[in-house]
Design an enzyme around this catalytic site. Structure first.
Site, PDB file in Angstrom:
ATOM      1  N   LYS A 125       5.161 -11.272   3.159  1.00  0.00           N
ATOM      2  CA  LYS A 125       3.741 -11.562   2.941  1.00  0.00           C
ATOM      3  C   LYS A 125       3.488 -11.650   1.432  1.00  0.00           C
ATOM      4  CE  LYS A 125       0.240  -8.426   3.742  1.00  0.00           C
ATOM      5  NZ  LYS A 125      -0.388  -8.255   2.415  1.00  0.00           N
ATOM      6  N   GLU A 175      -8.733 -10.162   4.026  1.00  0.00           N
ATOM      7  CA  GLU A 175      -9.128  -8.792   3.686  1.00  0.00           C
ATOM      8  C   GLU A 175     -10.512  -8.749   3.073  1.00  0.00           C
ATOM      9  OE1 GLU A 175      -6.195  -6.443   1.639  1.00  0.00           O
ATOM     10  OE2 GLU A 175      -7.596  -4.790   1.304  1.00  0.00           O
ATOM     11  N   GLU A 211       0.245 -12.440  -1.582  1.00  0.00           N
ATOM     12  CA  GLU A 211      -1.189 -12.558  -1.828  1.00  0.00           C
ATOM     13  C   GLU A 211      -1.492 -13.825  -2.629  1.00  0.00           C
ATOM     14  OE1 GLU A 211      -2.662  -9.018  -3.721  1.00  0.00           O
ATOM     15  OE2 GLU A 211      -1.929  -7.710  -2.127  1.00  0.00           O
ATOM     16  N   SER A 249       0.842  -1.202   0.000  1.00  0.00           N
ATOM     17  CA  SER A 249       0.000   0.000   0.000  1.00  0.00           C
ATOM     18  C   SER A 249       0.876   1.250   0.000  1.00  0.00           C
ATOM     19  CB  SER A 249      -0.952  -0.002   1.200  1.00  0.00           C
ATOM     20  OG  SER A 249      -0.244  -0.266   2.400  1.00  0.00           O
TER      21      SER A 249
HETATM   22  O1  KIV Z   1      -0.425  -3.432   1.680  1.00  0.00           O
HETATM   23  C1  KIV Z   1      -1.111  -3.393   2.708  1.00  0.00           C
HETATM   24  O2  KIV Z   1      -1.197  -2.373   3.411  1.00  0.00           O
HETATM   25  C2  KIV Z   1      -1.839  -4.605   3.087  1.00  0.00           C
HETATM   26  C3  KIV Z   1      -2.823  -4.500   4.205  1.00  0.00           C
HETATM   27  C4  KIV Z   1      -4.024  -3.752   3.783  1.00  0.00           C
HETATM   28  C5  KIV Z   1      -3.159  -5.818   4.777  1.00  0.00           C
HETATM   29  O3  KIV Z   1      -1.655  -5.618   2.496  1.00  0.00           O
END
Ligand code: KIV
Length: 271
Positions: free
Chosen positions: A120, A189, A122, A52
């Site tokens: 992390k 999410e 997706e 993000s």
């Molecule tokens: O990139 C991000 O901020 C996220 C969160 C919204 C979980 O993946």
């Protein structure tokens, strides 16, 4: 340096212990040194260097344009500030889909060049080879299911996911697959609260929700959204804890006024 002094207080094992004793996990994003220092000192459990950053730091419409080098820059700025929280770094779009060796190389770069604690990714079954390969190198992986913003062009909308039975069943299947593969945690999410509750009770690893109701094992928000810096984003799940947009605008306006009037600097603000 001893192993203890290079390990932050919150570990993946500690998150599992928190789930086991019913203690909720707090997670927020950070992308730079100064903000991460504040968030860590306030006592957050997990700091996510989210992709993000593409939106809130770089002003892109979607998270797709952010590069591995950009994520490494943000993540290394964050880890220099953090003593206590577990630091998780998003692997950006294009660095893990389709080629598990490329995924491992990207994860290794993140771990070597940022001193983060975990990555992390997706997706579920479609990226499981990459997840297994990264885990085989001893890099902890957090999964991310439900609304996965890197796939926005496939979905065409940021609306709630898995409301239909078939998509909910796939999400449940993927959640179990990620746990069996060895992910230490899972972000859920923007999915129905009842589905998030079911997944959270079926899994033994902690789930972290965003727009997924109260029954996940923890909650995450984007820092700039919850601080009210970013006014243009108001989904139902977002609780604003401050109005920094107004506070900062007022401060900048007052500074301009003082410079223009000659009030700043005064005799105590000079040498
Ligand atoms: O990139 C991000 O901020 C996220 C969160 C919204 C979980 O993946």
């Amino acid at each position: 340096m001893s192993v203890e002094s290079t390990t932050r207080a919150v570990t993946t094992l500690r998150l599992k212990e928190m789930k086991d004793r019913g203690e909720k996990i707090s997670m927020l994003t950070s992308y730079d040194y100064s903000m991460a220092k504040i968030v860590d000192a306030a006592g957050i459990d997990v700091i996510l260097v989210g992709d993000s950053a593409a939106n809130v730091m770089a002003g892109y419409e979607t998270t797709l344009p952010i590069t591995l080098d950009m994520m490494i820059y943000h993540a290394s700025s964050v880890t220099r500030a953090v003593n206590r929280s577990l630091v998780v770094v998003d692997m950006p779009f294009g660095t893990y889909q389709g080629d598990s060796k490329a995924a491992l190389d990207s994860a290794v770069r993140i771990m070597k060049e940022t001193e983060a604690d975990a990555v992390k990714l997706e997706g579920g079954e479609e990226v499981i080879d990459s997840i297994r390969r990264i885990l085989s190198a001893g890099v902890p992986v957090m999964g991310h299911l439900g609304l996965t913003p890197q796939s926005i062009h496939k979905f065409g909308t940021y609306t709630v996911r898995a409301k239909e039975e078939a998509e909910a069943q796939k999400l449940i299947h993927d959640a179990h697959l990620l746990e069996e593969a060895g992910c230490f945690s899972l972000v859920l999410e923007k999915i129905p609260a009842a589905l998030a509750a079911r997944v959270s009770s079926e899994l033994s690893i902690p789930t972290i929700g965003i727009g997924a109701g109260p029954e996940t094992d923890g909650q995450v928000l984007v820092l700039h959204d919850m601080l009210g810096i970013n006014k243009g984003f108001s989904p139902r799940f977002l609780r604003r804890y401050a109005d920094l947009y107004t506070t900062m605008t007022d401060a900048v306006s007052k500074y301009i006024e003082d410079v223009k009037s000659g009030d700043f600097p005064n005799e105590n603000e000079q040498y």
